[in-house]
Write a protein that holds these residues in place. Structure first.
Motif, PDB file in Angstrom:
ATOM      1  N   ASP A 139       0.825  -1.295  -0.076  1.00  0.00           N
ATOM      2  CA  ASP A 139      -0.047  -0.012  -0.132  1.00  0.00           C
ATOM      3  C   ASP A 139       0.733   1.233   0.117  1.00  0.00           C
ATOM      4  O   ASP A 139       1.604   1.544   0.934  1.00  0.00           O
ATOM      5  N   VAL A 140       0.865   2.093  -0.963  1.00  0.00           N
ATOM      6  CA  VAL A 140       1.794   3.301  -1.111  1.00  0.00           C
ATOM      7  C   VAL A 140       1.026   4.545  -0.783  1.00  0.00           C
ATOM      8  O   VAL A 140       1.782   5.512  -0.881  1.00  0.00           O
ATOM      9  N   ARG A 141      -0.003   4.704  -0.184  1.00  0.00           N
ATOM     10  CA  ARG A 141      -0.702   5.619   0.436  1.00  0.00           C
ATOM     11  C   ARG A 141      -0.038   6.352   1.602  1.00  0.00           C
ATOM     12  O   ARG A 141       0.905   5.888   2.139  1.00  0.00           O
ATOM     13  N   SER A 142      -0.645   7.362   1.983  1.00  0.00           N
ATOM     14  CA  SER A 142      -0.120   8.084   3.293  1.00  0.00           C
ATOM     15  C   SER A 142      -0.523   7.395   4.490  1.00  0.00           C
ATOM     16  O   SER A 142      -1.321   6.488   4.407  1.00  0.00           O
ATOM     17  N   ALA A 143       0.111   7.766   5.418  1.00  0.00           N
ATOM     18  CA  ALA A 143      -0.192   6.823   6.674  1.00  0.00           C
ATOM     19  C   ALA A 143      -1.486   7.237   7.153  1.00  0.00           C
ATOM     20  O   ALA A 143      -2.086   6.127   7.703  1.00  0.00           O
ATOM     21  N   THR A 156     -11.173   7.905  10.344  1.00  0.00           N
ATOM     22  CA  THR A 156     -11.883   8.360   9.169  1.00  0.00           C
ATOM     23  C   THR A 156     -11.174   9.534   8.664  1.00  0.00           C
ATOM     24  O   THR A 156     -10.602  10.342   9.491  1.00  0.00           O
ATOM     25  N   ALA A 157     -10.329   9.502   7.390  1.00  0.00           N
ATOM     26  CA  ALA A 157      -9.533  10.430   6.828  1.00  0.00           C
ATOM     27  C   ALA A 157     -10.174  10.465   5.308  1.00  0.00           C
ATOM     28  O   ALA A 157     -10.290   9.600   4.647  1.00  0.00           O
ATOM     29  N   TRP A 158     -10.010  12.011   4.702  1.00  0.00           N
ATOM     30  CA  TRP A 158     -10.495  12.053   3.358  1.00  0.00           C
ATOM     31  C   TRP A 158      -8.900  11.515   2.523  1.00  0.00           C
ATOM     32  O   TRP A 158      -8.079  11.849   2.921  1.00  0.00           O
ATOM     33  N   ALA A 159      -9.312  10.722   1.653  1.00  0.00           N
ATOM     34  CA  ALA A 159      -8.199  10.221   0.794  1.00  0.00           C
ATOM     35  C   ALA A 159      -8.024  11.617  -0.012  1.00  0.00           C
ATOM     36  O   ALA A 159      -8.548  12.230  -0.340  1.00  0.00           O
ATOM     37  N   LEU A 160      -6.556  11.551  -0.450  1.00  0.00           N
ATOM     38  CA  LEU A 160      -5.853  12.645  -1.168  1.00  0.00           C
ATOM     39  C   LEU A 160      -6.607  12.901  -2.602  1.00  0.00           C
ATOM     40  O   LEU A 160      -6.740  14.124  -2.937  1.00  0.00           O
ATOM     41  N   GLU A 161      -7.166  11.813  -3.182  1.00  0.00           N
ATOM     42  CA  GLU A 161      -7.611  12.046  -4.488  1.00  0.00           C
ATOM     43  C   GLU A 161      -9.053  12.729  -4.501  1.00  0.00           C
ATOM     44  O   GLU A 161      -9.465  13.720  -5.055  1.00  0.00           O
ATOM     45  N   ARG A 162      -9.710  12.505  -3.272  1.00  0.00           N
ATOM     46  CA  ARG A 162     -10.994  13.457  -2.845  1.00  0.00           C
ATOM     47  C   ARG A 162     -10.643  14.912  -2.477  1.00  0.00           C
ATOM     48  O   ARG A 162     -11.285  15.912  -3.050  1.00  0.00           O
ATOM     49  N   THR A 202      -5.096  18.366 -16.965  1.00  0.00           N
ATOM     50  CA  THR A 202      -4.760  17.582 -18.130  1.00  0.00           C
ATOM     51  C   THR A 202      -3.313  17.070 -18.115  1.00  0.00           C
ATOM     52  O   THR A 202      -3.007  15.795 -18.486  1.00  0.00           O
ATOM     53  N   PHE A 203      -2.117  17.976 -17.649  1.00  0.00           N
ATOM     54  CA  PHE A 203      -0.953  17.483 -17.489  1.00  0.00           C
ATOM     55  C   PHE A 203      -1.013  16.281 -16.427  1.00  0.00           C
ATOM     56  O   PHE A 203      -0.105  15.283 -16.649  1.00  0.00           O
ATOM     57  N   SER A 204      -1.505  16.455 -15.512  1.00  0.00           N
ATOM     58  CA  SER A 204      -1.599  15.224 -14.375  1.00  0.00           C
ATOM     59  C   SER A 204      -2.048  14.071 -15.098  1.00  0.00           C
ATOM     60  O   SER A 204      -1.570  13.087 -14.655  1.00  0.00           O
ATOM     61  N   ALA A 205      -3.131  14.014 -15.782  1.00  0.00           N
ATOM     62  CA  ALA A 205      -3.491  12.820 -16.472  1.00  0.00           C
ATOM     63  C   ALA A 205      -2.519  12.169 -17.382  1.00  0.00           C
ATOM     64  O   ALA A 205      -2.082  10.979 -17.590  1.00  0.00           O
ATOM     65  N   LEU A 206      -1.807  12.902 -18.386  1.00  0.00           N
ATOM     66  CA  LEU A 206      -1.320  12.615 -19.364  1.00  0.00           C
ATOM     67  C   LEU A 206       0.184  12.273 -18.608  1.00  0.00           C
ATOM     68  O   LEU A 206       0.917  11.089 -19.410  1.00  0.00           O
ATOM     69  N   SER A 207       0.553  12.716 -17.682  1.00  0.00           N
ATOM     70  CA  SER A 207       1.924  12.586 -17.003  1.00  0.00           C
ATOM     71  C   SER A 207       1.890  11.410 -15.862  1.00  0.00           C
ATOM     72  O   SER A 207       2.588  10.871 -15.260  1.00  0.00           O
ATOM     73  N   MET A 213      -0.755  18.566  -7.153  1.00  0.00           N
ATOM     74  CA  MET A 213      -1.656  19.215  -6.101  1.00  0.00           C
ATOM     75  C   MET A 213      -1.749  18.170  -5.118  1.00  0.00           C
ATOM     76  O   MET A 213      -1.610  18.518  -3.904  1.00  0.00           O
ATOM     77  N   GLY A 214      -1.832  16.857  -5.395  1.00  0.00           N
ATOM     78  CA  GLY A 214      -1.880  15.836  -4.399  1.00  0.00           C
ATOM     79  C   GLY A 214      -0.611  15.903  -3.600  1.00  0.00           C
ATOM     80  O   GLY A 214      -0.666  15.681  -2.116  1.00  0.00           O
ATOM     81  N   ALA A 215       0.426  16.060  -4.105  1.00  0.00           N
ATOM     82  CA  ALA A 215       1.831  16.219  -3.273  1.00  0.00           C
ATOM     83  C   ALA A 215       1.834  17.360  -2.324  1.00  0.00           C
ATOM     84  O   ALA A 215       2.274  17.123  -1.273  1.00  0.00           O
ATOM     85  N   MET A 216       1.280  18.168  -2.684  1.00  0.00           N
ATOM     86  CA  MET A 216       1.270  19.528  -1.888  1.00  0.00           C
ATOM     87  C   MET A 216       0.199  19.501  -0.891  1.00  0.00           C
ATOM     88  O   MET A 216       0.405  19.957   0.249  1.00  0.00           O
ATOM     89  N   LEU A 217      -1.041  18.845  -1.125  1.00  0.00           N
ATOM     90  CA  LEU A 217      -1.874  18.622  -0.152  1.00  0.00           C
ATOM     91  C   LEU A 217      -1.473  17.605   1.005  1.00  0.00           C
ATOM     92  O   LEU A 217      -1.631  17.624   2.271  1.00  0.00           O
ATOM     93  N   ALA A 218      -0.562  16.676   0.634  1.00  0.00           N
ATOM     94  CA  ALA A 218      -0.142  15.547   1.403  1.00  0.00           C
ATOM     95  C   ALA A 218       0.759  16.097   2.718  1.00  0.00           C
ATOM     96  O   ALA A 218       0.922  15.708   3.543  1.00  0.00           O
ATOM     97  N   LYS A 219       1.413  17.666   2.468  1.00  0.00           N
ATOM     98  CA  LYS A 219       2.068  17.988   3.262  1.00  0.00           C
ATOM     99  C   LYS A 219       1.344  19.155   4.397  1.00  0.00           C
ATOM    100  O   LYS A 219       1.884  19.601   5.033  1.00  0.00           O
ATOM    101  N   LEU A 220       0.125  19.207   3.873  1.00  0.00           N
ATOM    102  CA  LEU A 220      -0.654  19.892   5.188  1.00  0.00           C
ATOM    103  C   LEU A 220      -0.788  19.412   6.368  1.00  0.00           C
ATOM    104  O   LEU A 220      -1.069  18.050   6.535  1.00  0.00           O
TER     105      LEU A 220
END
Length: 203
Positions: free
Chosen positions: A29-33, A117-123, A159-164, A169-176
């Protein structure tokens, strides 16, 4: 019971139904703690994506067991696919990604462990991106046309996120702070748990 191909030539994904039929699978499982503590597949190992990326070669050596199907999981499959590519670059190219992530496995009736309970980063990404687009559209109409550039910028970023197959944004939110209430495990501890085959949260 049939086992999947493990030479790197088979499919890159696996369905939740198939994973349930592989009791000997090694699930990473590669998600956050915080996400892992909220809900994870019983018997899975927590290896945050950042740790996997930085220690791919070392982890690949401990995960290279042809007798056990290797499956990477996250919330939807995006981060798991990134992890699969890191392992493949390190020489371990037989890993598969769970199609639909942990939610799909739970919906299939798989054994999951539930906690805080925690919101997933994708959400969180969907909320922030949607809010910014809405702000740009409404602001462009009622405040200044220049604010429409905000919506365009978010659309370009998605669009860039999907192509690459990445998510800045998810990486930035993970640091909050609210995403870091659950302490991320030390890389050395993660590798040691993999080496000793001790699944579950890394304390």
């Amino acid at each position: 019971m049939s086992h999947p191909q493990t030479d790197g030539t088979g499919p890159r994904t696996v369905s939740a139904a198939d994973l349930r039929r592989w009791p000997q699978a090694l699930v990473i499982d590669v998600r956050s703690a915080a996400e892992f503590e909220a809900q994870h597949i019983h018997g899975s190992y927590h290896v945050p994506l950042a740790t996997l990326a930085e220690h791919a070669a070392e982890l690949a050596g401990h995960l290279d067991d042809p007798a056990s199907p290797l499956v990477l999981v996250c919330q939807s499959g995006v981060r798991a696919e990134q992890g699969r590519r890191h392992l493949a670059a390190a020489g371990l190219d037989r890993a598969r990604v769970l199609d639909g992530g942990v939610p799909a496995y739970a919906a299939e009736g798989g054994h999951v462990v539930r906690g805080r309970t925690a919101w997933a980063l994708e959400r969180q990404v969907r909320l922030v991106a949607g809010s910014l687009v809405l702000t740009g559209i409404l602001g462009g109409r009622f405040v200044s046309p220049k604010l429409r550039l905000l919506a365009g910028g978010i659309g370009t970023g998605l669009t860039f996120s999907a192509l690459s197959n990445t998510c800045a944004m998810g990486a930035m939110l993970a640091k909050l702070p609210f995403n870091r209430d659950a302490v991320e495990p030390a890389p050395a501890a993660v590798v040691d748990r993999i080496r000793r085959r001790e699944p579950g949260p890394v304390r």
